[in-house]
Write an enzyme that holds these catalytic residues in place. Structure first.
Site, PDB file in Angstrom:
ATOM      1  N   ASP A  48       9.718  -5.642  -3.533  1.00 45.91           N
ATOM      2  CA  ASP A  48       9.919  -5.745  -2.638  1.00 45.91           C
ATOM      3  C   ASP A  48       9.369  -5.614  -0.982  1.00 45.91           C
ATOM      4  O   ASP A  48       9.146  -4.618   0.209  1.00 45.91           O
ATOM      5  CB  ASP A  48       9.469  -3.281  -2.642  1.00 45.91           C
ATOM      6  CG  ASP A  48       8.231  -3.340  -2.733  1.00 45.91           C
ATOM      7  OD1 ASP A  48       7.780  -4.388  -3.330  1.00 45.91           O
ATOM      8  OD2 ASP A  48       8.140  -2.077  -2.049  1.00 45.91           O
ATOM      9  N   ARG A  95       4.671 -14.858   3.212  1.00 45.03           N
ATOM     10  CA  ARG A  95       4.732 -15.129   1.784  1.00 45.03           C
ATOM     11  C   ARG A  95       5.374 -16.361   1.945  1.00 45.03           C
ATOM     12  O   ARG A  95       4.983 -18.138   1.586  1.00 45.03           O
ATOM     13  CB  ARG A  95       5.241 -14.786   0.272  1.00 45.03           C
ATOM     14  CG  ARG A  95       5.047 -13.149   0.483  1.00 45.03           C
ATOM     15  CD  ARG A  95       3.735 -13.070  -0.319  1.00 45.03           C
ATOM     16  NE  ARG A  95       3.011 -10.906  -0.295  1.00 45.03           N
ATOM     17  CZ  ARG A  95       2.433 -10.909   0.375  1.00 45.03           C
ATOM     18  NH1 ARG A  95       1.862 -11.500   0.983  1.00 45.03           N
ATOM     19  NH2 ARG A  95       1.947  -9.950   0.341  1.00 45.03           N
ATOM     20  N   LYS A 120       9.774   4.076  -4.069  1.00 40.03           N
ATOM     21  CA  LYS A 120       9.371   3.556  -3.730  1.00 40.03           C
ATOM     22  C   LYS A 120       8.768   4.349  -2.129  1.00 40.03           C
ATOM     23  O   LYS A 120       9.685   3.993  -1.317  1.00 40.03           O
ATOM     24  CB  LYS A 120       8.266   2.119  -3.828  1.00 40.03           C
ATOM     25  CG  LYS A 120       7.245   2.200  -3.809  1.00 40.03           C
ATOM     26  CD  LYS A 120       6.367   0.646  -4.049  1.00 40.03           C
ATOM     27  CE  LYS A 120       6.299  -0.024  -2.009  1.00 40.03           C
ATOM     28  NZ  LYS A 120       5.784  -1.187  -2.481  1.00 40.03           N
ATOM     29  N   GLU A 136       3.111   6.178  -3.953  1.00 39.18           N
ATOM     30  CA  GLU A 136       1.269   5.465  -3.986  1.00 39.18           C
ATOM     31  C   GLU A 136       0.683   5.562  -2.430  1.00 39.18           C
ATOM     32  O   GLU A 136       1.236   5.019  -1.049  1.00 39.18           O
ATOM     33  CB  GLU A 136       2.648   3.726  -3.407  1.00 39.18           C
ATOM     34  CG  GLU A 136       1.490   2.702  -3.279  1.00 39.18           C
ATOM     35  CD  GLU A 136       2.118   1.399  -3.807  1.00 39.18           C
ATOM     36  OE1 GLU A 136       2.998   1.014  -2.933  1.00 39.18           O
ATOM     37  OE2 GLU A 136       1.203   0.084  -2.964  1.00 39.18           O
ATOM     38  N   LYS A 160       1.202   5.069  -8.562  1.00 40.34           N
ATOM     39  CA  LYS A 160       0.764   3.931  -7.751  1.00 40.34           C
ATOM     40  C   LYS A 160      -0.510   3.816  -6.786  1.00 40.34           C
ATOM     41  O   LYS A 160      -0.468   3.712  -6.071  1.00 40.34           O
ATOM     42  CB  LYS A 160       2.070   3.008  -7.536  1.00 40.34           C
ATOM     43  CG  LYS A 160       1.544   1.882  -7.382  1.00 40.34           C
ATOM     44  CD  LYS A 160       2.953   0.546  -6.654  1.00 40.34           C
ATOM     45  CE  LYS A 160       2.801  -0.473  -6.415  1.00 40.34           C
ATOM     46  NZ  LYS A 160       3.757  -1.671  -6.271  1.00 40.34           N
ATOM     47  N   GLY A 204      -2.838  -5.529  -4.844  1.00 44.18           N
ATOM     48  CA  GLY A 204      -3.971  -5.151  -3.278  1.00 44.18           C
ATOM     49  C   GLY A 204      -4.152  -6.338  -3.194  1.00 44.18           C
ATOM     50  O   GLY A 204      -5.100  -5.975  -1.987  1.00 44.18           O
TER      51      GLY A 204
END
Ligand code: 13P
Length: 339
Positions: free
Chosen positions: A24, A33, A136, A177, A219, A262
């Site tokens: 996501d 990325r 999320k 999370e 999470k 993480g």
């Protein structure tokens, strides 16, 4: 609110030996990325990359759900099948990131609060219609000199609970999370103290806002020294500190805990999860909801070229399998060589 549906989805997300792929990345993050492999972040490249992940043969043996970015939820595979349909047909639950990111917190230099509550009720309805069955929301807590403040912990916990309550109203199972970042130079002891405060504040807010614990997945970060800390704890120490902290803070009514990676290396993230599952029994299912630690080798193998799709899928399958085994404590380092 349909308690049965919420709890069933939660249990399926953390079923033994399966975990969640976090795919996501926001438009900004996926660009970072792609920059690392010199691929341009166009809508088609993002679609093609996610297509590769979602069509990986056999991934469903180890992957229970995928967290999608909004753009991806409304995209389709090369043959025109919407991603949400394609995933559901393979027994992988489609999920959706619904927060709008961590923004500077007024009056608190260096700290953030996650935004995205306005209009969330309406958006959730649209996402459910498009096939999303879980969601999320990521809160971000920074450790630094004098940080985090109680103020930042408090407002982030409050927002997480508001989000979770709205999700449950819409029969969408929330992933809660609260991420304590591992970017600083702090020791593992400091991480344990901060993670304890953050989890306590989060469950306080969830309780006050009437969130059904059986119908959610937590999470969290693992309890780990900051990346810049010279004293890195070994795998067993991280596993023990993480379990101890969770046992002190997380009610056993929560069906499962799916860790974020993480910024840990992919192998270390797998080893930590495995060590926790080899430990004494815990009240929850302990699994993964990794982004980087599941995708890094696949992203590199792909490099933006159609010719590399198969080797990228192999790399992703390998990490999914090893993390699936770690989720039941059946991983060993020798399996890394077998790639
Ligand atoms: P990482 O596993 O790369 O930390 O990503 C998980 C995630 O979804 C963060 O919100």
């Amino acid at each position: 609110m349909d308690e049965k549906t919420l709890a069933e989805t939660a249990r399926k997300m953390v079923a033994p030996g399966r975990g969640i792929l976090a795919a996501d990345e926001s438009t900004g993050t996926i660009k970072k990325r792609f920059d690392s492999i010199s691929v341009e972040s166009t809508e088609e490249n993002r679609r093609a990359y996610r297509d590769l992940l979602f069509t990986t043969p056999g991934a469903e043996d180890y992957i229970s759900g995928v967290i999608l970015f909004e753009e991806t939820l409304f995209q389709a595979s090369a043959d025109g099948t919407p991603f949400s349909k394609l995933l559901a047909a393979r027994d992988i639950i489609p999920g959706i990131k619904v927060d709008k990111g961590a923004k500077d917190l007024a009056g608190a230099p260096g700290e953030t609060v996650t935004e995205g509550l306005d209009g969330l009720r309406e958006r959730l309805e649209k996402y459910r219609e498009a096939g999303a069955r879980f969601a999320k929301w990521r809160a971000v807590i920074t450790i630094a000199d004098g940080l985090p403040s109680d103020y930042a912990i408090d407002v982030n916990a409050h927002a997480l609970a508001r989000y979770a309550a709205l999700c449950q109203e819409a029969n969408i199972t929330p992933i809660v999370e609260p991420e304590v970042l591992m970017d600083g130079d702090n020791t593992i002891e400091v991480c344990e103290r901060v993670t304890t405060d953050v989890l306590n504040a989060t469950f306080d807010a969830l309780r006050r806002q009437r969130v059904l614990l059986e119908g959610m997945v937590l999470k969290p970060n693992m309890v780990i020294a900051g990346k810049k800390c010279p004293q890195q704890a070994d795998v067993q120490t991280v596993a023990a500190a993480t379990l101890r902290t969770l046992k002190r803070c997380v009610p056993s009514a929560v069906p499962g805990i799916a860790f974020l990676s993480g910024g840990q290396s992919d192998e270390l993230a797998t080893q930590h999860l495995d060590a926790m599952n080899k430990h004494d029994a815990s009240p929850w299912s302990l699994t993964f909801s990794y982004g980087r630690a599941l995708q890094a080798p696949a992203l590199k193998a792909w490099g933006g070229s159609t010719a590399n799709v198969e080797s990228a899928q192999k790399a992703y399958f390998h990490r999914a399998k090893l993390n699936g085994l770690a989720a039941t404590g059946r991983y060993s380092e020798a399996m890394e060589e077998a790639a």
